[in-house]
Write a protein that holds these residues in place. Structure first.
Motif, PDB file in Angstrom:
ATOM      1  N   ALA A 200       0.818  -1.211   0.000  1.00 47.21           N
ATOM      2  CA  ALA A 200       0.000   0.000   0.000  1.00 47.21           C
ATOM      3  C   ALA A 200       0.851   1.259   0.000  1.00 47.21           C
ATOM      4  N   THR A 201       2.041   1.184   0.584  1.00 45.41           N
ATOM      5  CA  THR A 201       2.886   2.383   0.663  1.00 45.41           C
ATOM      6  C   THR A 201       3.971   2.430  -0.407  1.00 45.41           C
ATOM      7  N   ARG A 202       4.044   1.417  -1.231  1.00 45.82           N
ATOM      8  CA  ARG A 202       5.053   1.394  -2.296  1.00 45.82           C
ATOM      9  C   ARG A 202       4.781   2.538  -3.267  1.00 45.82           C
ATOM     10  N   GLY A 203       5.784   3.322  -3.548  1.00 47.09           N
ATOM     11  CA  GLY A 203       5.636   4.423  -4.491  1.00 47.09           C
ATOM     12  C   GLY A 203       5.137   5.712  -3.861  1.00 47.09           C
ATOM     13  N   VAL A 204       4.842   5.696  -2.559  1.00 46.94           N
ATOM     14  CA  VAL A 204       4.374   6.902  -1.880  1.00 46.94           C
ATOM     15  C   VAL A 204       5.582   7.633  -1.324  1.00 46.94           C
ATOM     16  N   THR A 205       5.638   8.934  -1.529  1.00 47.80           N
ATOM     17  CA  THR A 205       6.731   9.750  -1.034  1.00 47.80           C
ATOM     18  C   THR A 205       6.213  10.667   0.063  1.00 47.80           C
ATOM     19  N   VAL A 206       6.917  10.707   1.166  1.00 48.24           N
ATOM     20  CA  VAL A 206       6.549  11.577   2.270  1.00 48.24           C
ATOM     21  C   VAL A 206       7.457  12.786   2.220  1.00 48.24           C
ATOM     22  N   THR A 207       6.842  13.998   2.107  1.00 51.72           N
ATOM     23  CA  THR A 207       7.617  15.243   1.982  1.00 51.72           C
ATOM     24  C   THR A 207       7.754  15.981   3.303  1.00 51.72           C
ATOM     25  N   GLY A 208       6.907  15.681   4.247  1.00 47.40           N
ATOM     26  CA  GLY A 208       6.949  16.377   5.510  1.00 47.40           C
ATOM     27  C   GLY A 208       6.145  17.672   5.507  1.00 47.40           C
TER      28      GLY A 208
END
Length: 106
Positions: A94-102
């Protein structure tokens, strides 16, 4: 529930012979050693000889009676471990490919 001190034989064959022989050896070594540790060794040897002569062991009876509970608990732990593995794989997918920018979205 069976009485732990019943006359039922649960120590047989080689195990019984080994208890008598090992206990006799421990008694002999304890007599040679002397002192407190020798006395402990004599007592342990005496228990082993008694176990072999009587053919009955209260500790073994207890473990045999509680083995089914142990196996049930073990099965539950293995099932829960497999479920956690599946949940982790699902979360990774589910989190593959998701980027967290903050940065919080406006």
């Amino acid at each position: 529930m069976r009485d732990i001190l019943s006359n039922e034989h649960n120590v047989q064959g080689i195990e019984r012979i080994g208890s008598v022989a090992g206990g006799a050896l421990m008694i002999t070594k304890g007599l040679r050693k002397g002192g407190f540790l020798g006395l402990v060794q004599i007592a342990m040897g005496g228990f082993a000889v008694a176990r072999g002569v009587r053919g009955q062991c209260a500790a073994k009876t207890w473990f045999q009676e509680h083995r089914s509970e142990y196996l049930r608990l073990r099965e539950g732990i293995e099932h829960d471990a497999a479920e956690l593995t599946r949940l982790k794989a699902s979360a990774d997918a589910a989190t593959r490919g998701v980027t967290v920018t903050g940065k919080d979205p406006l």
